[in-house]
Design a protein around this motif. Sequence first.
Motif, PDB file in Angstrom:
ATOM      1  N   VAL A 179      -2.880  10.680 -10.321  1.00  0.00           N
ATOM      2  CA  VAL A 179      -3.052   9.621  -9.303  1.00  0.00           C
ATOM      3  C   VAL A 179      -2.239   9.971  -8.057  1.00  0.00           C
ATOM      4  CG1 VAL A 179      -2.695   7.163  -8.803  1.00  0.00           C
ATOM      5  CG2 VAL A 179      -3.499   7.878 -11.076  1.00  0.00           C
ATOM      6  N   ILE A 180      -1.014  10.468  -8.265  1.00  0.00           N
ATOM      7  CA  ILE A 180      -0.162  10.845  -7.133  1.00  0.00           C
ATOM      8  C   ILE A 180      -0.782  12.010  -6.362  1.00  0.00           C
ATOM      9  CG2 ILE A 180       2.173  11.551  -6.441  1.00  0.00           C
ATOM     10  CD1 ILE A 180       1.911   8.706  -7.696  1.00  0.00           C
ATOM     11  N   TYR A 181      -1.389  12.972  -7.079  1.00  0.00           N
ATOM     12  CA  TYR A 181      -2.059  14.085  -6.401  1.00  0.00           C
ATOM     13  C   TYR A 181      -3.203  13.571  -5.524  1.00  0.00           C
ATOM     14  CZ  TYR A 181       0.261  17.003  -9.966  1.00  0.00           C
ATOM     15  OH  TYR A 181       1.176  17.616 -10.787  1.00  0.00           O
ATOM     16  N   THR A 182      -3.932  12.586  -6.038  1.00  0.00           N
ATOM     17  CA  THR A 182      -5.037  12.008  -5.269  1.00  0.00           C
ATOM     18  C   THR A 182      -4.520  11.368  -3.982  1.00  0.00           C
ATOM     19  OG1 THR A 182      -6.343  11.603  -7.260  1.00  0.00           O
ATOM     20  CG2 THR A 182      -6.909  10.290  -5.333  1.00  0.00           C
ATOM     21  N   ILE A 183      -3.401  10.656  -4.093  1.00  0.00           N
ATOM     22  CA  ILE A 183      -2.816  10.007  -2.915  1.00  0.00           C
ATOM     23  C   ILE A 183      -2.306  11.069  -1.929  1.00  0.00           C
ATOM     24  CG2 ILE A 183      -1.001   8.435  -2.111  1.00  0.00           C
ATOM     25  CD1 ILE A 183      -1.227   7.056  -4.908  1.00  0.00           C
ATOM     26  N   LEU A 184      -1.677  12.123  -2.456  1.00  0.00           N
ATOM     27  CA  LEU A 184      -1.173  13.192  -1.596  1.00  0.00           C
ATOM     28  C   LEU A 184      -2.304  13.811  -0.774  1.00  0.00           C
ATOM     29  CD1 LEU A 184       1.414  14.968  -0.956  1.00  0.00           C
ATOM     30  CD2 LEU A 184       0.474  16.602  -2.601  1.00  0.00           C
ATOM     31  N   ASP A 185      -3.483  13.903  -1.379  1.00  0.00           N
ATOM     32  CA  ASP A 185      -4.641  14.529  -0.721  1.00  0.00           C
ATOM     33  C   ASP A 185      -5.445  13.564   0.157  1.00  0.00           C
ATOM     34  OD1 ASP A 185      -4.046  16.956  -1.908  1.00  0.00           O
ATOM     35  OD2 ASP A 185      -5.387  16.643  -3.619  1.00  0.00           O
ATOM     36  N   ALA A 186      -4.995  12.317   0.266  1.00  0.00           N
ATOM     37  CA  ALA A 186      -5.757  11.324   1.037  1.00  0.00           C
ATOM     38  C   ALA A 186      -5.847  11.733   2.508  1.00  0.00           C
ATOM     39  CB  ALA A 186      -5.108   9.954   0.918  1.00  0.00           C
ATOM     40  N   PRO A 187      -7.012  11.523   3.142  1.00  0.00           N
ATOM     41  CA  PRO A 187      -7.147  11.841   4.569  1.00  0.00           C
ATOM     42  C   PRO A 187      -6.185  11.009   5.413  1.00  0.00           C
ATOM     43  CG  PRO A 187      -9.295  11.448   3.545  1.00  0.00           C
ATOM     44  CD  PRO A 187      -8.260  11.033   2.542  1.00  0.00           C
ATOM     45  N   THR A 188      -5.690  11.625   6.476  1.00  0.00           N
ATOM     46  CA  THR A 188      -4.761  10.938   7.378  1.00  0.00           C
ATOM     47  C   THR A 188      -5.420  10.734   8.738  1.00  0.00           C
ATOM     48  OG1 THR A 188      -3.801  13.044   8.054  1.00  0.00           O
ATOM     49  CG2 THR A 188      -2.729  11.888   6.236  1.00  0.00           C
ATOM     50  N   THR A 215       0.814  -1.216   0.000  1.00  0.00           N
ATOM     51  CA  THR A 215       0.000   0.000   0.000  1.00  0.00           C
ATOM     52  C   THR A 215       0.851   1.271   0.000  1.00  0.00           C
ATOM     53  OG1 THR A 215      -0.113   0.086   2.425  1.00  0.00           O
ATOM     54  CG2 THR A 215      -1.897  -1.083   1.267  1.00  0.00           C
ATOM     55  N   PHE A 216       0.220   2.365  -0.453  1.00  0.00           N
ATOM     56  CA  PHE A 216       0.663   3.711  -0.128  1.00  0.00           C
ATOM     57  C   PHE A 216       0.110   3.968   1.266  1.00  0.00           C
ATOM     58  CE2 PHE A 216       1.260   4.077  -4.643  1.00  0.00           C
ATOM     59  CZ  PHE A 216       2.249   5.035  -4.809  1.00  0.00           C
ATOM     60  N   TYR A 217       0.988   4.197   2.222  1.00  0.00           N
ATOM     61  CA  TYR A 217       0.558   4.308   3.612  1.00  0.00           C
ATOM     62  C   TYR A 217       0.862   5.669   4.227  1.00  0.00           C
ATOM     63  CZ  TYR A 217       5.508   3.111   4.182  1.00  0.00           C
ATOM     64  OH  TYR A 217       6.876   3.100   4.084  1.00  0.00           O
ATOM     65  N   ARG A 218       1.611   6.512   3.523  1.00  0.00           N
ATOM     66  CA  ARG A 218       2.025   7.789   4.118  1.00  0.00           C
ATOM     67  C   ARG A 218       1.882   8.929   3.112  1.00  0.00           C
ATOM     68  NH1 ARG A 218       8.216   9.299   5.901  1.00  0.00           N
ATOM     69  NH2 ARG A 218       7.740  11.156   7.130  1.00  0.00           N
ATOM     70  N   THR A 219       1.395  10.069   3.571  1.00  0.00           N
ATOM     71  CA  THR A 219       1.366  11.271   2.756  1.00  0.00           C
ATOM     72  C   THR A 219       1.845  12.446   3.595  1.00  0.00           C
ATOM     73  OG1 THR A 219      -0.004  12.787   1.446  1.00  0.00           O
ATOM     74  CG2 THR A 219      -1.106  11.650   3.250  1.00  0.00           C
ATOM     75  N   VAL A 220       2.755  13.217   3.038  1.00  0.00           N
ATOM     76  CA  VAL A 220       3.269  14.411   3.709  1.00  0.00           C
ATOM     77  C   VAL A 220       2.943  15.591   2.794  1.00  0.00           C
ATOM     78  CG1 VAL A 220       5.299  15.576   4.646  1.00  0.00           C
ATOM     79  CG2 VAL A 220       5.093  13.083   4.810  1.00  0.00           C
ATOM     80  N   LYS A 221       1.880  16.295   3.113  1.00  0.00           N
ATOM     81  CA  LYS A 221       1.423  17.403   2.275  1.00  0.00           C
ATOM     82  C   LYS A 221       1.810  18.715   2.943  1.00  0.00           C
ATOM     83  CE  LYS A 221      -2.536  19.309  -0.167  1.00  0.00           C
ATOM     84  NZ  LYS A 221      -3.966  19.192  -0.506  1.00  0.00           N
ATOM     85  N   GLN A 225       0.597  11.592   9.512  1.00  0.00           N
ATOM     86  CA  GLN A 225       0.980  11.387   8.113  1.00  0.00           C
ATOM     87  C   GLN A 225       0.522  10.028   7.579  1.00  0.00           C
ATOM     88  OE1 GLN A 225       5.251  11.881   8.037  1.00  0.00           O
ATOM     89  NE2 GLN A 225       5.149  14.032   8.654  1.00  0.00           N
ATOM     90  N   MET A 226      -0.047   9.217   8.443  1.00  0.00           N
ATOM     91  CA  MET A 226      -0.477   7.880   8.028  1.00  0.00           C
ATOM     92  C   MET A 226      -1.842   7.973   7.347  1.00  0.00           C
ATOM     93  SD  MET A 226       2.151   6.254   9.050  1.00  0.00           S
ATOM     94  CE  MET A 226       1.723   4.534   8.811  1.00  0.00           C
ATOM     95  N   ILE A 227      -1.940   7.417   6.145  1.00  0.00           N
ATOM     96  CA  ILE A 227      -3.179   7.484   5.381  1.00  0.00           C
ATOM     97  C   ILE A 227      -4.244   6.643   6.089  1.00  0.00           C
ATOM     98  CG2 ILE A 227      -4.261   6.903   3.166  1.00  0.00           C
ATOM     99  CD1 ILE A 227      -1.571   7.521   1.835  1.00  0.00           C
ATOM    100  N   ALA A 228      -5.405   7.254   6.321  1.00  0.00           N
ATOM    101  CA  ALA A 228      -6.471   6.596   7.085  1.00  0.00           C
ATOM    102  C   ALA A 228      -6.953   5.319   6.402  1.00  0.00           C
ATOM    103  CB  ALA A 228      -7.633   7.567   7.290  1.00  0.00           C
TER     104      ALA A 228
END
Length: 198
Positions: A165-174, A70-76, A183-186
């Motif tokens: 797709v990467i922008y969508t992941i970056l914007d994922a709720p944490t 998974t993509f598990y982390r986003t730092v926006k 920073q952990m994707i919910a």
Amino acid sequence: MPIVCLLLAAVQTVPAPAPAPTPTVEPRTERVAIDTDKGRFVVAVETERAPITAANFLKYVDEKRLDGITFYRTVKAGDKFGFVQFGVQNAPARALPPIKHEPTTQTGVKHVDGAISVARFEPGSARGDFTISVGDQPSLDADPSKPGDNLGYAAFGRVVEGMDVIYTILDAPTQPGGHFPGQMIAAPIKVLKATRLK
């Protein structure tokens, strides 16, 4: 002045033709498609300029070690600026041995918008977790002028299709808590499969 001399003078003032430009040879890359449950993106992997790091990533792809992770982390840090992280999270059944660090000062592959690099702790500890930069991030490059660990992260390619797709992941709720609090994707975003493109 005789006509012959006039002609000779005219010939001597004609500039020589410019040499033909040398064709630019692009460094070799391998394209990898990564299908997620939010869509597909394609990465050009720098097999020539960052051979060790690229070979490591391609081994994870070829051995299907990224399928199902998974993509598990986003730092926006701002609008379309930050990074996202995915990988095996050191799962024993998926993780390969650590690899030698290839700094950006050696490879010339920089952390520009869409760059993919391998996560690490100390140099030489990188394995199977990867980040994708959103926006240019030179602070992640090696900088010999800085004190301490100044070797940066090893970038080894770039997203060439599907940045949406990467922008969508970056914007994922944490969610709070976890290894990287806040920073952990919910709802982690699943990688369905990663495959080399012919």
